[in-house]
Design an enzyme around this catalytic site. Structure first.
Site, PDB file in Angstrom:
ATOM      1  N   LYS A  83       0.857  -1.194   0.000  1.00 51.48           N
ATOM      2  CA  LYS A  83       0.000   0.000   0.000  1.00 51.48           C
ATOM      3  C   LYS A  83       0.888   1.238   0.000  1.00 51.48           C
ATOM      4  O   LYS A  83       1.913   1.272   0.698  1.00 51.48           O
ATOM      5  CB  LYS A  83      -0.896  -0.029   1.240  1.00 51.48           C
ATOM      6  CG  LYS A  83      -1.944   1.073   1.299  1.00 51.48           C
ATOM      7  CD  LYS A  83      -2.834   0.882   2.537  1.00 51.48           C
ATOM      8  CE  LYS A  83      -3.898   1.957   2.657  1.00 51.48           C
ATOM      9  NZ  LYS A  83      -4.738   1.781   3.868  1.00 51.48           N
ATOM     10  N   SER A 158      -9.668   2.159   2.979  1.00 55.86           N
ATOM     11  CA  SER A 158      -8.818   2.898   2.081  1.00 55.86           C
ATOM     12  C   SER A 158      -7.887   2.016   1.259  1.00 55.86           C
ATOM     13  O   SER A 158      -7.395   2.448   0.222  1.00 55.86           O
ATOM     14  CB  SER A 158      -7.980   3.906   2.884  1.00 55.86           C
ATOM     15  OG  SER A 158      -7.093   3.223   3.755  1.00 55.86           O
ATOM     16  N   SER A 182      -9.525  -0.355   7.150  1.00 58.44           N
ATOM     17  CA  SER A 182      -8.996  -0.285   5.779  1.00 58.44           C
ATOM     18  C   SER A 182      -8.307  -1.536   5.259  1.00 58.44           C
ATOM     19  O   SER A 182      -7.977  -1.604   4.072  1.00 58.44           O
ATOM     20  CB  SER A 182      -8.041   0.889   5.648  1.00 58.44           C
ATOM     21  OG  SER A 182      -8.778   2.074   5.644  1.00 58.44           O
TER      22      SER A 182
HETATM   23  N1  GLN Z   1     -13.071   4.148   6.474  1.00 58.58           N
HETATM   24  C1  GLN Z   1     -12.291   4.569   7.587  1.00 58.58           C
HETATM   25  C2  GLN Z   1     -11.993   6.030   7.489  1.00 58.58           C
HETATM   26  O1  GLN Z   1     -12.369   6.610   6.534  1.00 58.58           O
HETATM   27  C3  GLN Z   1     -11.074   3.708   7.676  1.00 58.58           C
HETATM   28  C4  GLN Z   1      -9.778   4.333   7.333  1.00 58.58           C
HETATM   29  C5  GLN Z   1      -8.581   3.448   7.580  1.00 58.58           C
HETATM   30  O2  GLN Z   1      -8.673   2.388   8.181  1.00 58.58           O
HETATM   31  N2  GLN Z   1      -7.432   3.932   7.134  1.00 58.58           N
HETATM   32  O3  GLN Z   1     -11.430   6.613   8.346  1.00 58.58           O
END
Ligand code: GLN
Length: 515
Positions: A83, A158, A182
């Protein structure tokens, strides 16, 4: 083309065995994946950067070392995608933001160092929502990633790039980060596996920070065993991360191989008929519970009353920490610099303001503003302080639950993958879908998502989430491996074999970036 066109469909464990037996070389394995990327990534858009030369160079070294008879890590030569949030020498690291476009980190993240030390060729960097804020990759500054099951839908976020490379067979392993889901949520909606380890279980050194008290790095793969194998490579104490736990890594690989849930006490959190959940998600979830019971586990309902407030608390804590972490993008030391006067007559403050205005996307700005407000004198106790108190209550719910049961389970997500564009302009609707994954981040406990079938309504993958007490990450793998084995036995093939072949003709879907 390689002589083994099916190489890209093999698991990491299988590739490791084939490499050890010298049935294939690491160079052949990497080449097969590069060919696959040529064929499908134009349609999927999961990679932000490919490092063909770097991956081949590592593969050559591994092949040469094997030829010399050197002792190698079992995964040496098995490629991996990372990532774009982890610093990687020789490759740009952007966190999906224009703010860091083209930035070349001067050092490797600890997790990247570990991949290199074990001899895993790094194929490239995967797409993500900007600074990991989002659930769909629609907030990436570099365009959306498409779900390989249906190119008009999101791959989750994400870390949607990491889940999409796995589901489209562009890498057998991927590294993700999970601050509020994420890793687990993209895994669920792409029919892949992903683990958020115990907070502090994997080093965050060299990983671009979102919310430091919640961030965790973890493994993603297509099978439970592969996920465990990568978990073992990534995890372990790192003195360069002050939150890193100095204790032995839980025996995750052993647990994935054992897959025996007999006698295990499993708690269902959130009920089996929760409102707001897609019927097909609940149907697959309930069947999975039956399978666990049939395999000898005890399944009981467990109340975690404060989980209902977790989303609200998280969306105060995360923006607060993010507003502080992202203050470092000041256009002075690195990253984008916009000089509004163009002639150099602007003040430092004007350059900072213009650069942050140009470099950050809407979702990032929204959270910086929210977080700055939540931390401001006069409001900090009412917002940030209150959210921290809720966080403690969530942790107490977990502690009470784990006195009664060994693991907790729930659907990983309330719905399957939704269409690109459907929720991008409704932030609250998107935030609410994080209801299942966020409690684990607030409490620091480990969580994993494993596929349990396809929803009847849309034929898309459904994930089941397993949660365990801190440093009992191995229990996640025991449960997930049992469910995976049952599914493969029942279907005669892994879930991903049902995924349609990625269509490489262009898909006309409007996204904000393209519109
Ligand atoms: N969907 C969550 C957010 O928008 C998760 C983000 C993450 O785990 N980086 O914050």
């Amino acid at each position: 083309m390689t002589d083994h066109p099916d190489l890209v469909r093999r698991s990491a464990a299988r590739l490791a065995a084939d490499l050890a037996a010298r049935d294939v070389s690491a160079v052949e394995v990497v080449r097969a994946h590069l060919d696959r990327m040529d064929a499908v990534d134009g349609a999927v858009h999961a990679y932000l950067h490919r490092d063909d030369e770097g991956a081949l160079a590592t593969a050559r070294e591994v092949d040469a070392a094997r030829a010399r008879g050197e002792a190698l890590h079992p995964l040496a030569g098995v490629p991996v995608a990372v990532k774009d949030v982890a610093c990687t020498v020789g490759q740009p690291t952007t966190a999906g933001s224009k703010m860091l476009e083209g930035w070349m980190p001067p050092y490797d993240a600890t997790v990247v160092e570990r991949l290199r030390a074990a001899g895993l060729p790094i194929l490239g960097k995967t797409n993500m929502d900007e600074f990991a804020m989002g659930s769909s990759t629609e907030h990436s500054a570099y365009g959306v990633t498409r779900n390989p099951w249906d190119l008009t839908r999101v791959p989750g976020g994400s870390g949607g790039g990491s889940s999409a490379v796995l589901a489209s067979f562009q890498a057998p392993l991927a590294v993700g980060s999970d601050t509020g889901g994420s890793i687990r949520q993209p895994a669920a909606v792409t029919g892949t596996v992903g683990t958020k380890p115990t907070y502090g279980g994997v080093s965050r050194y060299g990983v671009i920070a979102l919310a430091s008290s919640l961030d965790q790095i973890g493994p993603c793969a297509r099978t439970v065993l592969d996920t465990a194998l990568l978990h073992e490579v990534l995890a372990g104490h790192d003195p360069r991360d002050s939150t890193s736990i100095d204790a032995p890594v839980p025996p995750v690989v052993q647990a994935a191989r054992r897959a025996d849930v007999a006698g295990l006490r499993i708690g269902v959190v959130g009920g089996r008929d929760a409102t707001g959940y897609q019927p097909g998600v609940l149907a697959r979830f309930t069947e999975a519970l039956d399978r666990l019971e049939a395999a000898g586990a005890t399944v009981v309902d467990v109340a975690c009353p404060h989980f209902d407030y977790a989303v609200a608390a998280y969306y105060l804590i995360l923006p607060s920490e993010a507003s502080s972490n992202l203050a470092r993008y000041d256009a002075m030391r690195y990253g984008l610099r916009v000089d509004p006067s163009r002639g150099g007559a602007s003040s430092a403050e004007q350059v900072m303001a213009a650069s942050r205005e140009a470099g950050f996307g809407d979702e990032v700005k929204r959270r910086i503003i929210l977080g700055t407000y939540a931390l401001s004198a006069g409001y900090v106790d009412a917002y940030y302080g209150q959210a921290q108190r809720v966080r403690t209550l969530v942790a107490h719910d977990f502690a009470a639950a784990f006195e009664q049961v060994d693991v907790l389970v729930s659907p990983t997500t309330p719905t399957t993958a939704y269409p690109i564009g459907e929720k991008v302009d409704d932030p609250l609707a998107m935030y609410r879908l994080d209801v299942t994954t966020i409690p684990a981040n607030l409490a620091g406990v480990p969580g994993l998502s494993v596929p349990v079938g396809l929803a009847d309504e849309d034929g898309l993958p459904v994930g089941l989430q397993v949660l365990a007490p801190a440093m009992a990450d191995d229990r996640l793998y025991t449960v997930a491996a049992a469910l995976e084995r049952d599914l493969v036995d029942a279907w005669g093939a892994p879930l991903l074999d049902r995924a349609p072949e990625v269509s490489t003709s262009p898909v006309p879907t409007p996204t904000r970036q393209e519109a």
